[in-house]
Design an enzyme around this catalytic site. Structure first.
Site, short mmCIF file in Angstrom:
data_model
loop_
_atom_site.label_atom_id
_atom_site.label_comp_id
_atom_site.label_asym_id
_atom_site.label_seq_id
_atom_site.Cartn_x
_atom_site.Cartn_y
_atom_site.Cartn_z
CB THR A 236 -0.92 0.03 1.24
OG1 THR A 236 -0.12 -0.04 2.43
CG2 THR A 236 -1.89 -1.14 1.23
NE ARG A 238 4.25 7.35 -3.16
CZ ARG A 238 3.25 7.61 -2.33
NH1 ARG A 238 2.40 6.66 -1.99
NH2 ARG A 238 3.10 8.83 -1.83
CD GLU A 267 -1.76 4.66 -8.53
OE1 GLU A 267 -2.26 5.72 -8.10
OE2 GLU A 267 -1.19 3.84 -7.80
CG HIS A 286 -3.30 5.11 -4.80
ND1 HIS A 286 -2.25 5.66 -5.48
CD2 HIS A 286 -3.00 5.25 -3.48
CE1 HIS A 286 -1.36 6.13 -4.61
NE2 HIS A 286 -1.80 5.89 -3.40
#
Length: 339
Positions: A236, A238, A267, A286
């Site tokens: 969670t 990078r 993303e 994310h």
């Protein structure tokens, strides 16, 4: 002349509702964008008429080339107090002030445990099976009590993840290049003798490091092969800390039990991307920092930063030099801050 403020990546369309924008309403027109601009040309065209930009975390880069194409831009407000994708020298050269906001580490801690528990107990598969008339009980859950949780990073987020693991009765160990035994003892966890030892021993490995030159690609093919076939990997933090192709290979080949991932090399994740359909993968878009309290802080303090800028007294200016403790104990910026 009224100023114009662009709010980027307002996917849920809540930026102007979750905070009170009235302190700047007489001076600023706010426009939120609920779609992501995927390249610099599109971003430059969209932002050409704006004086202020509010951006979430490190999703949108502001390199020198983009800043030079935005002659009206005078203020960037980025959520969080660390942002590695803004060219601060270019911003200063073009008269652009950059400010940040506070960010809570609680939401990424909670999401980390949502992923761990979701994987361990097969929540998505069992839930979908129940709703779709599938078999009654398909999986045998992995226990947490007595298992080893290995943490890469023991900063603000990692230490809170550790506390939950200890509450579950897990054996918790941690490693990072600068982690000391004193810090591990303070948190109540074991100091792993090496990264390799942590990976070999852990039943669950969770990443909580800031992205930098020393952590980019930290877990590649040589590291992932050390994991037990019954182990789970959680990221969670990078995306670039874990080699995405190596992780996909491990999942497809069944060399690990599963992975929980909230961060990606690109993303938003493109349609058809292999991470969308990989086996043994529990993936979220994310969400590490995405919570009501964090959003209220991000946008509320963005309004405060805009008001302070208009009044000639900027607040929470970036970049901020890291404190010695932050240098010694790597942490995620949000989530990641997201992660």
């Amino acid at each position: 002349m009224r100023l114009r403020c662009a709010v980027l990546d307002d996917f849920q369309r809540v930026a102007t509702e979750i905070a009170d924008w009235s302190p700047v309403a007489d001076d600023v027109d706010v426009v939120s964008f609920d779609t992501h601009f995927g390249d610099e040309d599109a971003l430059a065209a969209a932002l050409a008429g704006f004086d202020i930009v509010v951006t979430l975390r490190e999703r949108v880069a502001f390199p020198a080339s983009l800043i030079a194409r935005l002659p009206r831009l005078r203020l960037i407000v980025a959520s969080g107090m660390r942002n590695s994708v803004i060219d601060y020298a270019a911003a200063e050269a073009h008269g652009v002030t950059v400010c940040g906001t506070a960010s809570s580490s609680a939401p990424p801690v909670e999401l980390t445990w949502a992923l761990i528990l979701g994987l361990a107990r097969g929540i998505v598969r069992e839930g979908n099976g129940l709703r779709e008339g599938g078999p009654w009980q398909q999986t045998v859950g992995a226990d947490l009590h007595g298992r080893r949780l290995g943490l890469l990073g023991l900063g603000k987020i990692g230490s809170r993840v550790a506390a939950v693991g200890l509450a579950f009765g897990m054996r918790v160990s941690a490693w990072s290049r600068n982690l000391t035994r004193e810090r591990a003892d303070e948190v109540g966890v074991e100091l792993a003798p090496s990264k390799e030892a942590l990976l070999r021993d852990a039943d669950f490995v969770s990443v909580h490091l800031a992205l930098g030159d020393r952590t980019r690609g930290l877990l590649g093919p040589a590291e992932l092969v050390l994991l037990k076939p019954t182990a789970y990997l959680i990221n969670t933090s990078r995306a670039a800390i874990v080699d995405q192709d190596a992780l996909l290979a491990a999942l497809h080949e069944g060399r690990i039990a599963g992975a929980g991932v909230d961060v990606f090399d690109t993303e938003p994740l493109p349609a058809g991307h292999p991470m969308r359909t990989a086996p043994r993968l529990l993936a979220t878009p994310h969400l590490g920092y995405v919570s009501q309290a964090n959003y209220a802080t991000y946008y509320g303090q963005a309004v405060e930063a805009i008001r302070a800028h208009l009044d000639g007294s900027p607040v929470r200016r970036l970049p901020v030099a890291p404190a010695p403790e932050a240098q010694a104990v790597p942490t995620r910026s949000d989530s990641a801050g997201r992660s």
